[in-house]
Design a protein around this motif. Structure first.
Motif, PDB file in Angstrom:
ATOM      1  N   ILE A  14       0.841  -1.200   0.000  1.00 19.47           N
ATOM      2  CA  ILE A  14       0.000   0.000   0.000  1.00 19.47           C
ATOM      3  C   ILE A  14       0.877   1.251   0.000  1.00 19.47           C
ATOM      4  N   LYS A  15       1.943   1.219   0.819  1.00 22.22           N
ATOM      5  CA  LYS A  15       2.843   2.369   0.889  1.00 22.22           C
ATOM      6  C   LYS A  15       3.501   2.629  -0.452  1.00 22.22           C
ATOM      7  N   LYS A  16       3.930   1.591  -1.117  1.00 14.81           N
ATOM      8  CA  LYS A  16       4.604   1.715  -2.412  1.00 14.81           C
ATOM      9  C   LYS A  16       3.643   2.189  -3.495  1.00 14.81           C
ATOM     10  N   SER A  17       2.424   1.697  -3.441  1.00 17.42           N
ATOM     11  CA  SER A  17       1.466   1.959  -4.512  1.00 17.42           C
ATOM     12  C   SER A  17       0.756   3.293  -4.377  1.00 17.42           C
ATOM     13  N   HIS A  18       0.815   3.890  -3.183  1.00 27.41           N
ATOM     14  CA  HIS A  18       0.149   5.162  -2.942  1.00 27.41           C
ATOM     15  C   HIS A  18      -1.364   4.954  -2.861  1.00 27.41           C
ATOM     16  N   TYR A  19      -1.965   4.374  -3.910  1.00 24.91           N
ATOM     17  CA  TYR A  19      -3.373   3.989  -3.903  1.00 24.91           C
ATOM     18  C   TYR A  19      -3.482   2.557  -4.425  1.00 24.91           C
ATOM     19  N   SER A  20      -4.411   1.809  -3.858  1.00 24.15           N
ATOM     20  CA  SER A  20      -4.663   0.479  -4.384  1.00 24.15           C
ATOM     21  C   SER A  20      -6.038   0.025  -3.946  1.00 24.15           C
ATOM     22  N   ASP A  21      -6.549  -1.025  -4.595  1.00 23.55           N
ATOM     23  CA  ASP A  21      -7.821  -1.607  -4.197  1.00 23.55           C
ATOM     24  C   ASP A  21      -7.591  -3.036  -3.727  1.00 23.55           C
ATOM     25  N   LEU A  22      -8.653  -3.666  -3.237  1.00 29.92           N
ATOM     26  CA  LEU A  22      -8.537  -5.013  -2.680  1.00 29.92           C
ATOM     27  C   LEU A  22      -7.976  -5.995  -3.699  1.00 29.92           C
ATOM     28  N   VAL A  23      -8.484  -5.931  -4.929  1.00 32.58           N
ATOM     29  CA  VAL A  23      -8.031  -6.854  -5.970  1.00 32.58           C
ATOM     30  C   VAL A  23      -6.534  -6.691  -6.217  1.00 32.58           C
ATOM     31  N   GLY A  24      -6.067  -5.443  -6.255  1.00 35.86           N
ATOM     32  CA  GLY A  24      -4.650  -5.192  -6.491  1.00 35.86           C
ATOM     33  C   GLY A  24      -3.774  -5.724  -5.378  1.00 35.86           C
ATOM     34  N   VAL A  25      -4.227  -5.578  -4.127  1.00 39.88           N
ATOM     35  CA  VAL A  25      -3.449  -6.071  -2.993  1.00 39.88           C
ATOM     36  C   VAL A  25      -3.356  -7.595  -3.032  1.00 39.88           C
ATOM     37  N   ILE A  26      -4.490  -8.233  -3.307  1.00 39.32           N
ATOM     38  CA  ILE A  26      -4.504  -9.702  -3.377  1.00 39.32           C
ATOM     39  C   ILE A  26      -3.576 -10.203  -4.481  1.00 39.32           C
TER      40      ILE A  26
END
Length: 260
Positions: A14-26
């Motif tokens: 999350i820190k690296k991506s700045h923004y993300s959603d649940l699908v992206g994290v998974i």
């Protein structure tokens, strides 16, 4: 993999991506849906990550703050006193002056009200202020409009506008600035995209609110292509915007002539 490692894995992504959603994290972490949800909630409760709209997460803690202008406060009090049941929003383009380099010589105060209140409100404000303009359903400014007079524009309030009380949120103002920058010559294209870059570096944007409002105004497709060109929307910083955009539908019936 220990519980702490799983939690840290999500936090770092999350820190690296700045923004993300649940699908992206998974997808990035390889964790299960439920495990990811659980740790996202834990990290939110700990103040490590933050909500950036429905189903979107961010590592950015700061929310947009602005210095309110005296004219905005005065007009808001006037309207609350004269029209206690009136639904309205009010803001000024000078809120964004600190976030791009060009000196903003002139400004516009926008007062947004329901359709049947536009003329009465304009008349009330004109008793204490000069250079009041009633916005027409057009993409060009009225012939008598003169931004050098720091005018007040009374316009239609778009139902469902992102707001806090009588003040629009950052997301609404960013979209509106895109709509009006050419119509009212508020800023150049370069200044607008410089503003976006500054906002991205400093403040958290509610992705779902931004996308929903932009689509309701029927401007999101135009903004999307230019955000890609000018801000790098395809980069991880704005990755969640594209993902979320496809899930949002505009309600044209509710917003009427929202693209003016």
């Amino acid at each position: 993999m220990t519980k702490m490692n799983k939690k840290e894995l999500i936090r770092e992504y999350i820190k690296k991506s700045h923004y993300s959603d649940l699908v992206g994290v998974i997808k990035e972490t390889g964790l299960s849906n439920q495990v990811t949800k659980n740790y996202l909630q834990v990290l939110k409760s700990e103040g490590v990550i933050f909500s950036a709209g429905r189903g979107v997460y961010s590592s950015v803690a700061e929310e947009f703050r602005f210095e309110e202008k005296s004219r905005v406060a005065e007009i808001r009090q006037l309207l609350k006193k004269q029209y206690p049941d009136l639904d309205f929003l009010i803001w000024n383009t000078l809120y964004f002056q600190p976030y791009y380099h060009h000196q903003q010589t002139h400004n516009i105060t926008f007062v947004e009200v329901e359709a049947d209140a536009i003329r009465p409100v304009a008349d009330s404000i004109s008793r204490d202020y000069r250079f009041i303009t009633v916005e027409k359903a057009s993409r060009v400014a009225p012939k008598n409009f003169d931004i050098t007079r720091d005018p007040i524009v009374v316009k239609l309030l778009i139902k469902g506008s992102p707001r806090k009380g009588h003040t629009p949120t950052l997301e609404k103002m960013l979209v509106d600035l895109f709509v009006i920058k050419d119509k009212y010559s508020t800023m150049t294209d370069g200044d607008y995209w410089e503003l976006w870059r500054s906002i991205d570096e400093l403040f958290r944007v509610n992705v779902s609110a931004l996308v929903a409002y932009a689509k309701s105004r029927m401007y999101f497709n135009g903004m999307l292509s230019q955000l890609i060109d000018n801000i790098g929307l395809n980069n991880v910083t704005f990755g969640a915007y594209i993902k979320y955009a496809g899930k949002v539908t505009s309600n044209k019936k509710a917003y009427g002539k929202a693209n003016t």
